[in-house]
Design a protein around this motif. Structure first.
Motif, mmCIF file in Angstrom:
data_model
loop_
_atom_site.group_PDB
_atom_site.id
_atom_site.type_symbol
_atom_site.label_atom_id
_atom_site.label_comp_id
_atom_site.label_asym_id
_atom_site.label_seq_id
_atom_site.Cartn_x
_atom_site.Cartn_y
_atom_site.Cartn_z
ATOM 1 N N UNK A 140 0.863 -1.179 0.000
ATOM 2 C CA UNK A 140 0.000 0.000 0.000
ATOM 3 C C UNK A 140 0.903 1.233 0.000
ATOM 4 N N UNK A 141 0.720 2.092 -0.988
ATOM 5 C CA UNK A 141 1.549 3.292 -1.095
ATOM 6 C C UNK A 141 0.943 4.428 -0.291
ATOM 7 N N UNK A 142 1.779 5.065 0.516
ATOM 8 C CA UNK A 142 1.302 6.155 1.356
ATOM 9 C C UNK A 142 2.072 7.437 1.024
ATOM 10 N N UNK A 143 1.332 8.509 0.938
ATOM 11 C CA UNK A 143 1.910 9.824 0.638
ATOM 12 C C UNK A 143 2.553 10.394 1.904
ATOM 13 N N UNK A 144 3.415 11.407 1.752
ATOM 14 C CA UNK A 144 3.945 12.077 2.956
ATOM 15 C C UNK A 144 2.786 12.481 3.862
ATOM 16 N N UNK A 145 2.934 12.147 5.127
ATOM 17 C CA UNK A 145 1.828 12.276 6.072
ATOM 18 C C UNK A 145 2.229 13.137 7.258
ATOM 19 N N UNK A 146 1.352 14.019 7.671
ATOM 20 C CA UNK A 146 1.624 14.879 8.828
ATOM 21 C C UNK A 146 1.766 14.019 10.082
ATOM 22 N N UNK A 147 2.559 14.470 11.059
ATOM 23 C CA UNK A 147 2.701 13.697 12.290
ATOM 24 C C UNK A 147 1.315 13.438 12.873
ATOM 25 N N UNK A 148 1.125 12.223 13.368
ATOM 26 C CA UNK A 148 -0.186 11.928 13.941
ATOM 27 C C UNK A 148 -0.430 10.440 14.056
ATOM 28 N N UNK A 149 -1.630 10.132 14.510
ATOM 29 C CA UNK A 149 -2.038 8.769 14.784
ATOM 30 C C UNK A 149 -3.159 8.425 13.811
ATOM 31 N N UNK A 150 -2.963 7.407 12.999
ATOM 32 C CA UNK A 150 -3.946 7.056 11.978
ATOM 33 C C UNK A 150 -4.334 5.589 12.149
ATOM 34 N N UNK A 151 -5.625 5.318 12.124
ATOM 35 C CA UNK A 151 -6.031 3.931 12.366
ATOM 36 C C UNK A 151 -6.306 3.198 11.054
ATOM 37 N N UNK A 152 -6.251 1.866 11.139
ATOM 38 C CA UNK A 152 -6.693 1.033 10.022
ATOM 39 C C UNK A 152 -7.468 -0.150 10.592
ATOM 40 N N UNK A 153 -8.286 -0.782 9.744
ATOM 41 C CA UNK A 153 -9.115 -1.884 10.222
ATOM 42 C C UNK A 153 -9.305 -2.909 9.126
ATOM 43 N N UNK A 154 -9.970 -4.004 9.474
ATOM 44 C CA UNK A 154 -10.453 -4.945 8.463
ATOM 45 C C UNK A 154 -11.901 -4.550 8.224
ATOM 46 N N UNK A 155 -12.157 -3.914 7.087
ATOM 47 C CA UNK A 155 -13.513 -3.418 6.849
ATOM 48 C C UNK A 155 -14.496 -4.547 6.526
ATOM 49 N N UNK A 156 -13.991 -5.770 6.326
ATOM 50 C CA UNK A 156 -14.893 -6.909 6.126
ATOM 51 C C UNK A 156 -15.362 -7.471 7.466
ATOM 52 N N UNK A 157 -14.594 -7.191 8.518
ATOM 53 C CA UNK A 157 -14.921 -7.780 9.819
ATOM 54 C C UNK A 157 -14.545 -6.813 10.940
ATOM 55 N N UNK A 158 -15.555 -6.100 11.431
ATOM 56 C CA UNK A 158 -15.263 -5.057 12.415
ATOM 57 C C UNK A 158 -15.034 -5.589 13.825
ATOM 58 N N UNK A 159 -15.095 -6.927 13.991
ATOM 59 C CA UNK A 159 -14.745 -7.472 15.303
ATOM 60 C C UNK A 159 -13.216 -7.552 15.447
ATOM 61 N N UNK A 160 -12.509 -7.389 14.320
ATOM 62 C CA UNK A 160 -11.044 -7.375 14.367
ATOM 63 C C UNK A 160 -10.582 -6.053 14.979
ATOM 64 N N UNK A 161 -9.672 -6.142 15.943
ATOM 65 C CA UNK A 161 -9.166 -4.940 16.599
ATOM 66 C C UNK A 161 -8.459 -4.036 15.593
ATOM 67 N N UNK A 162 -8.712 -2.749 15.687
ATOM 68 C CA UNK A 162 -8.061 -1.782 14.796
ATOM 69 C C UNK A 162 -6.564 -1.742 15.039
ATOM 70 N N UNK A 163 -5.818 -1.443 13.993
ATOM 71 C CA UNK A 163 -4.385 -1.199 14.134
ATOM 72 C C UNK A 163 -4.143 0.288 13.954
ATOM 73 N N UNK A 164 -2.888 0.706 14.128
ATOM 74 C CA UNK A 164 -2.598 2.130 13.988
ATOM 75 C C UNK A 164 -1.253 2.368 13.316
ATOM 76 N N UNK A 165 -1.189 3.487 12.632
ATOM 77 C CA UNK A 165 0.064 3.957 12.053
ATOM 78 C C UNK A 165 0.394 5.261 12.745
ATOM 79 N N UNK A 166 1.593 5.293 13.297
ATOM 80 C CA UNK A 166 2.017 6.496 14.004
ATOM 81 C C UNK A 166 3.081 7.166 13.145
ATOM 82 N N UNK A 167 2.792 8.371 12.676
ATOM 83 C CA UNK A 167 3.787 9.094 11.886
ATOM 84 C C UNK A 167 4.443 10.110 12.798
ATOM 85 N N UNK A 168 5.774 10.064 12.878
ATOM 86 C CA UNK A 168 6.445 11.055 13.731
ATOM 87 C C UNK A 168 7.867 11.352 13.298
#
Ligand SMILES: [Cu+2]
Lengths: 152, 117
Positions: B89-117
């Motif tokens: 997955x290609x990601x553009x330059x991102x401002x510092x911060x906390x960004x979440x991701x999930x399995x959108x097919x199954x919302x019982x899966x715990x979210x993960x996070x990307x921390x840009x710093x």
């Protein structure tokens, strides 16, 4: 005061009271990002931007609770799934772009988008067959290009 | 006070565990690559740390036997990952911060996070 009048008054008072919680739709981010041929651009702006962008301009009746609550929730969900104001972000990752193009084609082809209540409320939501065809072929082409870019 | 041998062992264990505990994304060809693996009920690691304001890539491996949809509403990414597949997955330059991701097919899966710093 008979029961009927009282009923109306209570109903009216309730509608007035809930205006304290109107929850209008807000546009948070700067405009920009979405580019497409003119026919597609204007069809998408007319029929999709109200929900799928930060350029929402809802008429007065949509700003009155409880209608506004419904619209607010719909727009929130719609922007989360597809936000034309974030179009450039999608294009950055070809795999994501392919998925968005594919979903647009599917939703327009099946008639699921724009939703029935929007078509009922807004003349702009009723796409002509030509507008539909333009969106579909643009989306099919966009998806093919994105898949090609992804495999490189 | 532990004997000297134990101290040395502890030191070695710490030295070995350090990189695992604080694993940093690898830089390949200039761009940072952060890897995440879906193992059936969660993303591992649950948090990816990447440099802010620089492009990066996330390699998502699906080690489960059902498809997932790797989705970040925050970063506007949506990708299907089939069983056994690894995608980039290609990601553009991102401002510092906390960004979440999930399995959108199954919302019982715990979210993960990307921390840009
Ligand atoms: Cu999704």
């Amino acid at each position: 005061m008979n029961r009927r009048t009282r009923g109306w008054l209570v109903g009216f008072a309730t509608v007035v009271a809930i205006q304290a919680l109107r929850m209008p739709v807000r546009n948070e981010r700067a405009p920009g990002g979405f580019a497409a041929p003119t026919t597609v651009q204007s069809a998408v702006r007319a029929a999709c931007f109200q929900c799928h962008s930060e350029h929402a301009r809802w008429p007065w009746y949509a700003q009155i609770a409880p209608v506004s609550w419904f619209i607010h929730a719909q727009v929130g969900e719609a922007r989360k799934r597809l936000n034309f104001t974030a179009w450039k972000d999608y294009l950055y990752d070809p795999g994501t772009a392919a998925r968005k193009f594919g979903a647009i084609d599917q939703m327009v082809r099946s008639g699921a988008m724009p939703p029935w209540y929007f078509r009922a409320l807004s003349a702009r939501g009723r796409l002509t067959p030509a507008q539909r065809a333009a969106i579909e072929s643009w989306a099919i082409e966009g998806r093919a290009d994105a898949l090609k870019a992804e495999s490189h | 006070m532990p004997c000297r041998k134990n101290v040395i062992l502890m030191f070695l264990a710490a030295a070995a565990a350090g990189p695992l505990a604080f694993s940093q994304p690898v830089r390949a060809g200039g761009a940072t690559v952060a890897a995440v693996r879906f193992n059936g009920d969660r993303f591992e690691p649950a948090k990816l740390t990447v440099p802010a304001n620089q492009p990066f890539k996330v390699e998502v491996t699906n080690a489960d036997n059902k498809a997932i949809e790797f989705e970040s509403f925050d970063l506007h990414r949506e990708r299907v990952v089939r069983p056994g597949e690894t995608i980039t997955v290609y990601m553009a330059p991102t401002a510092p911060g906390h960004y979440t991701f999930c399995d959108d097919f199954d919302h019982s899966v715990t979210e993960g996070a990307i921390e840009a710093r």
